[in-house]
Scaffold this motif. Structure first.
Motif, PDB file in Angstrom:
ATOM      1  N   LEU A 178       0.761  -0.906   0.290  1.00 32.39           N
ATOM      2  CA  LEU A 178       0.225   0.049  -0.117  1.00 32.39           C
ATOM      3  C   LEU A 178       0.935   0.841  -0.011  1.00 32.39           C
ATOM      4  N   MET A 179       0.907   2.385  -0.808  1.00 33.08           N
ATOM      5  CA  MET A 179       1.052   3.377  -1.242  1.00 33.08           C
ATOM      6  C   MET A 179       0.815   4.157  -0.349  1.00 33.08           C
ATOM      7  N   ASN A 180      -0.643   5.173  -0.326  1.00 34.30           N
ATOM      8  CA  ASN A 180      -1.117   6.440  -0.361  1.00 34.30           C
ATOM      9  C   ASN A 180      -1.117   5.563   1.740  1.00 34.30           C
ATOM     10  N   HIS A 181       0.341   6.845   2.048  1.00 35.50           N
ATOM     11  CA  HIS A 181       0.137   6.289   3.837  1.00 35.50           C
ATOM     12  C   HIS A 181      -0.259   7.432   4.420  1.00 35.50           C
ATOM     13  N   ASN A 182      -0.509   8.389   3.631  1.00 38.76           N
ATOM     14  CA  ASN A 182      -0.538   9.813   4.679  1.00 38.76           C
ATOM     15  C   ASN A 182      -2.259  10.123   3.967  1.00 38.76           C
ATOM     16  N   THR A 183      -3.058   9.217   3.506  1.00 36.03           N
ATOM     17  CA  THR A 183      -4.090   9.989   3.334  1.00 36.03           C
ATOM     18  C   THR A 183      -5.030  10.606   4.016  1.00 36.03           C
ATOM     19  N   ASN A 190      -2.523   0.853   8.386  1.00 37.08           N
ATOM     20  CA  ASN A 190      -2.306   0.087   7.553  1.00 37.08           C
ATOM     21  C   ASN A 190      -1.414  -0.413   5.995  1.00 37.08           C
ATOM     22  N   VAL A 191      -0.727   1.174   6.267  1.00 38.43           N
ATOM     23  CA  VAL A 191       0.621   0.812   5.214  1.00 38.43           C
ATOM     24  C   VAL A 191       1.255  -0.274   5.415  1.00 38.43           C
ATOM     25  N   VAL A 262       7.695  -3.817  -5.676  1.00 38.29           N
ATOM     26  CA  VAL A 262       6.624  -4.388  -5.363  1.00 38.29           C
ATOM     27  C   VAL A 262       5.407  -3.737  -6.268  1.00 38.29           C
ATOM     28  N   THR A 263       4.378  -4.648  -6.022  1.00 41.01           N
ATOM     29  CA  THR A 263       3.119  -4.420  -6.432  1.00 41.01           C
ATOM     30  C   THR A 263       2.741  -3.200  -5.240  1.00 41.01           C
ATOM     31  N   LYS A 264       1.838  -2.018  -6.649  1.00 41.69           N
ATOM     32  CA  LYS A 264       1.636  -0.926  -5.751  1.00 41.69           C
ATOM     33  C   LYS A 264      -0.025  -0.714  -5.447  1.00 41.69           C
ATOM     34  N   GLU A 265      -0.632  -0.604  -4.114  1.00 39.08           N
ATOM     35  CA  GLU A 265      -1.574  -0.866  -3.917  1.00 39.08           C
ATOM     36  C   GLU A 265      -2.260   0.746  -3.322  1.00 39.08           C
ATOM     37  N   VAL A 358       9.364   3.602  13.711  1.00 41.41           N
ATOM     38  CA  VAL A 358      10.886   2.956  12.581  1.00 41.41           C
ATOM     39  C   VAL A 358      10.874   2.681  11.464  1.00 41.41           C
ATOM     40  N   GLY A 359       9.697   1.808  11.364  1.00 40.98           N
ATOM     41  CA  GLY A 359       8.809   1.509  10.283  1.00 40.98           C
ATOM     42  C   GLY A 359       8.754   2.152   8.761  1.00 40.98           C
ATOM     43  N   LEU A 360       7.658   3.509   9.383  1.00 44.69           N
ATOM     44  CA  LEU A 360       7.554   4.554   8.637  1.00 44.69           C
ATOM     45  C   LEU A 360       8.610   5.198   8.031  1.00 44.69           C
TER      46      LEU A 360
END
Length: 420
Positions: A178-183, A190-191, A262-265, A358-360
């Motif tokens: 998942l890519m839209n981490h800040n929407t 979730n990301v 990665v496949t982006k979702e 740290v993951g973020l």
């Protein structure tokens, strides 16, 4: 009365211990890939590609995806791989006239012999049955799936072809992110769930020989899929079920998460959509648990791991119900040792928060995005509410299963996987 209170106290402590064990194990899953530096190669794609030899069948199931489906077909068609070695099958359902129209227009535009449209009108109608119909006409050596909102990397087939040729594997689960981490506020967590799951946790499962696969970007040898009879259309999580059946068949599963490939979702765009998605996943796990196929796994450790994964919805539901119980317990006197013990899950909770932090930082770095302390602060604030959302999804799944409701709830997509 005192005996009843004592029994309740010890029951409460037992649940706290269970929460602690689950939290520690979850932390280990998240950090598994970093335990040994030499494991880093597992998430590195080959830098030199082999000559294209394997052929691929790409299945594109969709339902009411008018806004994103044409774009996905184009992205898959444009993959950097010889067109003669790629078969693309758009899988749609007869009532979905809007997406069918979009797909037909795109196919007319492409005029590509390797792209075909398969429309189903049978009584099953769900995604697993669509996939099984696609499997019947599949011609490629390798079968894979991309969902309607996916953005696969242009070189992904080159990576998979090379990996299959270089290593003795039957299945490759490539990364999905998942890519839209800040929407939205819940998107941060979730990301990161996807980030840790595909980058680390799945390696632990693969090493143990019990791998619940993701829903797409899974590459399986076609003859193996046909021997297994395809996907189980009776479950809401056909991907996890397939992973277990592949492990029962002793297939060699390779996990490959390279940040570049990665496949982006996109995340669900509303809380309601998120809860519905989690409800479907959790209920699917309950179905697989009760079906009992996982008991055919060879080793006790594999069966125990499968049981843990499949019973997680019930554990999450229980832990969610424990929140008000914990609040009430503040008003009851506890022995000192018992009071100290009940604090342990809180320490695990704090540790998990900092691991996510740290993951973020790692996520934004590898995807070339700017680190923002405001986003880090949002993540910390959202951590507890996000766990409550997971609990609601788990409770709802258990409730739906008890009611006998097993209809498939679709997750809507609006086409924002690459949001910065």
């Amino acid at each position: 009365m005192s005996i009843v209170i004592t029994v309740l106290q010890y029951l409460y402590v037992g649940i706290i211990l269970l929460m602690t064990v689950q939290a520690i194990f979850n932390i280990r899953l998240r950090l598994f890939i970093w335990e040994e530096p030499e494991q880093a190669w597992l998430n590195s794609a080959p830098t030199i590609y082999r000559e294209p030899q394997l052929s691929f069948t790409i299945l594109l199931p969709a339902y009411h995806e008018e806004d994103v489906y044409a774009y996905t077909i184009q992205k898959v068609y444009d993959l950097n791989y010889p067109k003669k070695l790629v078969q693309i099958i758009a899988l749609l359902r007869e009532p979905d006239t809007g997406t069918i129209k979009v797909a037909q227009e795109k196919l007319n535009q492409l005029r590509a012999p390797n792209v075909q449209l398969l429309i189903t009108n049978d009584k099953h109608g769900g995604k697993p049955h669509q996939l099984n119909l696609g499997l019947k006409v599949a011609k490629g050596d390798i079968v894979t799936i991309f969902d309607a909102e996916d953005e696969p990397h242009p070189d992904i087939l080159q990576v998979i072809n090379t990996t299959f040729l270089n290593e003795p594997v039957d299945v490759i689960q490539s990364g999905v992110q998942l890519m839209n981490h800040n929407t939205k506020w819940f998107c941060f967590l979730n990301v990161l769930e996807y980030f840790f799951w595909f980058k680390s946790s799945l390696h632990f499962f693969a090493r143990c020989g019990m791998t619940p696969l993701g829903g797409n970007t899974v590459f399986v040898k076609r003859d193996l899929m046909q021997r297994l009879g395809g996907w189980d259309h009776t479950t809401l999580t056909e991907d996890a079920d397939l992973g277990i059946r592949l492990c029962i068949a002793k297939a060699k599963v390779r996990i490959l998460y390279d940040d570049e490939f990665v496949t982006k979702e996109e995340t669900p765009h509303t809380i309601e959509q998120f809860i519905k998605q989690r409800t479907r996943w959790n209920q699917g796990f309950i179905q697989i648990l009760l079906a009992g196929r996982w008991k055919q796994l060879e080793k006790p450790s594999q069966r125990l791991l499968a049981l843990y994964v499949l019973i997680l919805p019930e554990l999450q539901a229980l832990f969610a119900l424990m929140v008000p119980v914990s609040a009430v317990m503040f008003f009851f006197p506890l022995p000192v040792w018992m009071a100290i013990l009940t604090c342990v899950p809180f320490y695990c909770f704090i540790l998990a928060m900092f691991i996510d932090l740290v993951g973020l930082h790692e996520f934004v770095k590898v995807h070339h995005r700017k680190w923002k302390w405001s986003e880090a602060f949002t993540l910390l604030i959202a951590f507890i509410p996000y766990q409550l959302l997971l609990g609601v999804g788990a409770i709802r799944a258990v409730w739906r299963h008890l009611k006998g409701a097993s209809n498939w709830a679709k997750t809507a997509h609006i086409g924002q996987p690459s949001a910065n």
